[in-house]
Every structure is written in structure tokens, then in C-alpha cells.
Design a protein around this motif. Sequence first.
Motif, PDB file in Angstrom:
ATOM      1  N   SER A  30       0.828  -1.207   0.000  1.00 23.25           N
ATOM      2  CA  SER A  30       0.000   0.000   0.000  1.00 23.25           C
ATOM      3  C   SER A  30       0.865   1.261   0.000  1.00 23.25           C
ATOM      4  O   SER A  30       0.583   2.222  -0.722  1.00 23.25           O
ATOM      5  CB  SER A  30      -0.938  -0.002   1.211  1.00 23.25           C
ATOM      6  OG  SER A  30      -1.808  -1.108   1.177  1.00 23.25           O
ATOM      7  N   ALA A  33       2.315   1.717  -3.426  1.00 22.84           N
ATOM      8  CA  ALA A  33       1.297   2.193  -4.366  1.00 22.84           C
ATOM      9  C   ALA A  33       0.990   3.669  -4.152  1.00 22.84           C
ATOM     10  O   ALA A  33       0.855   4.441  -5.120  1.00 22.84           O
ATOM     11  CB  ALA A  33       0.020   1.363  -4.212  1.00 22.84           C
ATOM     12  N   LYS A  37       2.010   5.590  -7.433  1.00 23.36           N
ATOM     13  CA  LYS A  37       0.820   5.974  -8.194  1.00 23.36           C
ATOM     14  C   LYS A  37       0.127   7.197  -7.609  1.00 23.36           C
ATOM     15  O   LYS A  37      -0.425   8.021  -8.331  1.00 23.36           O
ATOM     16  CB  LYS A  37      -0.169   4.807  -8.267  1.00 23.36           C
ATOM     17  CG  LYS A  37       0.359   3.583  -9.005  1.00 23.36           C
ATOM     18  CD  LYS A  37      -0.729   2.538  -9.165  1.00 23.36           C
ATOM     19  CE  LYS A  37      -1.863   3.051 -10.029  1.00 23.36           C
ATOM     20  NZ  LYS A  37      -2.884   2.005 -10.263  1.00 23.36           N
ATOM     21  N   ASN A  40      -5.815   9.313  -6.408  1.00 25.85           N
ATOM     22  CA  ASN A  40      -6.509  10.048  -7.466  1.00 25.85           C
ATOM     23  C   ASN A  40      -7.416  11.092  -6.819  1.00 25.85           C
ATOM     24  O   ASN A  40      -8.607  10.882  -6.635  1.00 25.85           O
ATOM     25  CB  ASN A  40      -7.320   9.077  -8.330  1.00 25.85           C
ATOM     26  CG  ASN A  40      -7.988   9.769  -9.498  1.00 25.85           C
ATOM     27  OD1 ASN A  40      -7.578  10.858  -9.909  1.00 25.85           O
ATOM     28  ND2 ASN A  40      -9.031   9.157 -10.025  1.00 25.85           N
ATOM     29  N   THR A 191      -6.344   0.668   3.497  1.00 26.55           N
ATOM     30  CA  THR A 191      -7.526   1.226   2.827  1.00 26.55           C
ATOM     31  C   THR A 191      -7.125   2.279   1.808  1.00 26.55           C
ATOM     32  O   THR A 191      -7.648   2.309   0.685  1.00 26.55           O
ATOM     33  CB  THR A 191      -8.493   1.837   3.855  1.00 26.55           C
ATOM     34  OG1 THR A 191      -8.818   0.855   4.846  1.00 26.55           O
ATOM     35  CG2 THR A 191      -9.768   2.304   3.186  1.00 26.55           C
ATOM     36  N   PHE A 194      -5.677   0.579  -1.227  1.00 28.86           N
ATOM     37  CA  PHE A 194      -6.724   0.029  -2.094  1.00 28.86           C
ATOM     38  C   PHE A 194      -7.181   1.081  -3.103  1.00 28.86           C
ATOM     39  O   PHE A 194      -7.316   0.800  -4.299  1.00 28.86           O
ATOM     40  CB  PHE A 194      -7.895  -0.444  -1.235  1.00 28.86           C
ATOM     41  CG  PHE A 194      -9.071  -0.956  -2.011  1.00 28.86           C
ATOM     42  CD1 PHE A 194      -9.113  -2.272  -2.458  1.00 28.86           C
ATOM     43  CD2 PHE A 194     -10.150  -0.130  -2.301  1.00 28.86           C
ATOM     44  CE1 PHE A 194     -10.199  -2.752  -3.173  1.00 28.86           C
ATOM     45  CE2 PHE A 194     -11.235  -0.598  -3.017  1.00 28.86           C
ATOM     46  CZ  PHE A 194     -11.262  -1.910  -3.461  1.00 28.86           C
ATOM     47  N   PHE A 195      -7.395   2.308  -2.633  1.00 30.12           N
ATOM     48  CA  PHE A 195      -7.827   3.376  -3.529  1.00 30.12           C
ATOM     49  C   PHE A 195      -6.708   3.782  -4.486  1.00 30.12           C
ATOM     50  O   PHE A 195      -6.974   4.127  -5.640  1.00 30.12           O
ATOM     51  CB  PHE A 195      -8.295   4.585  -2.711  1.00 30.12           C
ATOM     52  CG  PHE A 195      -9.721   4.480  -2.264  1.00 30.12           C
ATOM     53  CD1 PHE A 195     -10.725   5.155  -2.941  1.00 30.12           C
ATOM     54  CD2 PHE A 195     -10.069   3.699  -1.179  1.00 30.12           C
ATOM     55  CE1 PHE A 195     -12.050   5.049  -2.538  1.00 30.12           C
ATOM     56  CE2 PHE A 195     -11.391   3.584  -0.767  1.00 30.12           C
ATOM     57  CZ  PHE A 195     -12.383   4.260  -1.455  1.00 30.12           C
ATOM     58  N   ILE A 197      -4.200   1.799  -5.636  1.00 32.03           N
ATOM     59  CA  ILE A 197      -3.969   0.731  -6.618  1.00 32.03           C
ATOM     60  C   ILE A 197      -5.031   0.746  -7.708  1.00 32.03           C
ATOM     61  O   ILE A 197      -4.732   0.621  -8.900  1.00 32.03           O
ATOM     62  CB  ILE A 197      -3.931  -0.637  -5.914  1.00 32.03           C
ATOM     63  CG1 ILE A 197      -2.686  -0.730  -5.025  1.00 32.03           C
ATOM     64  CG2 ILE A 197      -3.935  -1.775  -6.933  1.00 32.03           C
ATOM     65  CD1 ILE A 197      -2.648  -1.965  -4.140  1.00 32.03           C
ATOM     66  N   LEU A 198      -6.295   0.927  -7.323  1.00 34.31           N
ATOM     67  CA  LEU A 198      -7.386   0.914  -8.299  1.00 34.31           C
ATOM     68  C   LEU A 198      -7.604   2.273  -8.958  1.00 34.31           C
ATOM     69  O   LEU A 198      -8.387   2.373  -9.900  1.00 34.31           O
ATOM     70  CB  LEU A 198      -8.684   0.455  -7.627  1.00 34.31           C
ATOM     71  CG  LEU A 198      -8.688  -0.981  -7.084  1.00 34.31           C
ATOM     72  CD1 LEU A 198     -10.057  -1.339  -6.538  1.00 34.31           C
ATOM     73  CD2 LEU A 198      -8.262  -1.981  -8.155  1.00 34.31           C
ATOM     74  N   GLY A 199      -6.940   3.318  -8.472  1.00 37.60           N
ATOM     75  CA  GLY A 199      -7.094   4.645  -9.065  1.00 37.60           C
ATOM     76  C   GLY A 199      -8.461   5.252  -8.854  1.00 37.60           C
ATOM     77  O   GLY A 199      -8.923   6.050  -9.680  1.00 37.60           O
ATOM     78  N   LEU A 200      -9.105   4.899  -7.750  1.00 34.86           N
ATOM     79  CA  LEU A 200     -10.449   5.416  -7.473  1.00 34.86           C
ATOM     80  C   LEU A 200     -10.372   6.854  -6.971  1.00 34.86           C
ATOM     81  O   LEU A 200      -9.371   7.272  -6.379  1.00 34.86           O
ATOM     82  CB  LEU A 200     -11.145   4.538  -6.443  1.00 34.86           C
ATOM     83  CG  LEU A 200     -11.301   3.058  -6.813  1.00 34.86           C
ATOM     84  CD1 LEU A 200     -11.853   2.268  -5.639  1.00 34.86           C
ATOM     85  CD2 LEU A 200     -12.197   2.914  -8.029  1.00 34.86           C
TER      86      LEU A 200
END
Length: 327
Positions: A30, A33, A37, A40, A191, A194-195, A197-200
Motif C-alpha cells: 500500500s 502504491a 501511483k 486520485n 484502505t 486500495f484506492f 492501486i485501483l485509481g479510485l
Amino acid sequence: MEFFNPNSNVNFMGIRRVSVTIALLLMLGSIVAIATKGLNLALDFTGGTLVEVVYDKPVEQSEVVDALQAGGFRNPLVQRFDSTSFAIRLSPEHSAAAVEELLTEDEETSIDARNAAVGQLVLDTLRAGGHEVTIKRSEFVGPQVGRELAYNGIVAVFVVLTGIMIYIAMRFEWKFALATVIGEIHDVVVTLGFFAILGLDFDLAVLAAILAVDGYSVNDKIVVFDRVRELFRSTRASDSVQVLNKAINSTLSRTIMTSVTTLLTAVALYLFGGPTLEGFSLALIVGIVVGTLSTIFYATPVLLWLGVTKQDLMPKARDEAELARRP
């Protein structure tokens, strides 16, 4: 109501090396990431344009989103006020080429002109669907506001963690406080990962969910730790592994039932709450699952690693020599 036998003897501590290793790997992944990344960040943090529109007759929120996406707006955030009124948030880079076409050379540096151009473009796009639409207001939210919100959000998380640590250290013992905060950091980081990695989209609603997860998770851990304290004081067993195992087993039904009932609410919000509550509910779902697992498989083994013993929770013996010297 007991779904699990409170007198069961599942050896959770027997797999503590595996569970803690998995938890640390999740944290590390995490962090990587988030560092590479990044999150977002939504308009709440990056700034953008806010346009409020009013339809002449009721329309569905999904219809507004579809119309904007068909008109070239990328990832518009639509919030419903009532059946005819909507707030539309647009990122700074949305349909930049189309907006530039509406500006003259004299207007290129004018924020008011850009807001007017964006509002007109939104209006034309929505009217293309055959509806009569009027603009209530159109304004620009600068990135400075977003930076302040991000800073305040980070401060809020640290204030919560610090307050939790102080309370538990006073209510229990410093080893319990440290184990709880280490577990809390794990839950928040995973948590967030998670956001990332998925780019949410990460907005204020998601941040609020993170803080809610923080509070939920600490309550989950306190229930188990309170049982640990009771068992240390009421049993003759001095083996910390046995006490921690028994504490987890005796509170397992409560832990699972609370998590499942809370998850049902969060899943309902995710399925039926619409786009506005999607990020909030998803953060709750991930946080509840991660927090529940970390209570059993991570925070409690950390407490054992810190060396909690029966003596930590027993009343301190008075110094008789010191008392004898008092008048």
C-alpha cells in the motif's frame, strides 16, 4: 446470540508469524502504491469548476451524468439536491479544447470568463438532450482550497490517532495503546492503498469514511483488549499466548456479528446510494473488512510481541519504606 462457541480454542496465536507477515506485506504494498501511483484526488482537493443547474422537470441523476460524458466531460461528479436541481463538479482539465474555443483572446486570462464559458458549455450539453435547463451558479474552486482540505484531513487523522493512544494508555496500559495505534495505522494505510492501486477518486466523503473506519476499528480492538485484561486479572494462567487466544475466541461472535451487520449497511449504500455515496461506502466496506481481520490477526499478535503480561495489569504494590517515612 452466539454463532461461535465462546469456549472454543482456535489457536490464532499459532499462526501469528504468517498473519503478521501478510499484514506487513499489505502495508508495504500500500505504501509503495501510494508513493508511486498516488491517490486520485478528486475536485475537493484539486480544485475545479462547480456548476449548479435546474431542470424544468424531474430527471434521473444517471441521465445527467450520461449527458455530460456524451458531451466530452471526463469523470463529472453530479450531486442531486432534489428531483430537478443538481450540482456538477468538473475537473480543471475537462474539455479544455472545447472551452478554449468559446474564449476570445482578451478573455483567455479571465477566470470569470472561463467560468462563464464552462457554464455555457454545460448548459448546451444538457439542453442537447431535449430538456430545458437553467444555470443557478457557476464558480471556480481554486487548488489552494484543495491543499488546505488535504492538510486538514491529514491533521485530523493524526489528532484521532493521538487521542486514541492517550485514552487507551490511561484506560488500559501503554502496550495496549501502542498495539491499537499500530493496528489503526495498518487499517488506514491498507484502505488508502486500495484506492491508490485501483485509481479510485479520493474526495472528502472518502476521507470521512477513513475517519469512520478508524473509529470503528479501534472499538473492535478495544473489545478484545478489554477481554484480555479481564482474563489476566481473573485467571491463574500466566501464559500470555493462552490468554490472548481465549480473549479472541470468547469475543469472536461479537466481532463477526458487528462486522457483518455494519457491512450490510455499507453494501446497501454502495448498491443503492448512487455515485455520490459510492466512494464513501466502498471505503467503509474495505475498512471494516481490513479492520476486523487486523484485530484478530495483527493487533493482538503485536500486543503479544510487546510483551504484555499479567503483571502489567495488576495494581502496583506500594512502597512500604516510602510510606513509613511519611508523617
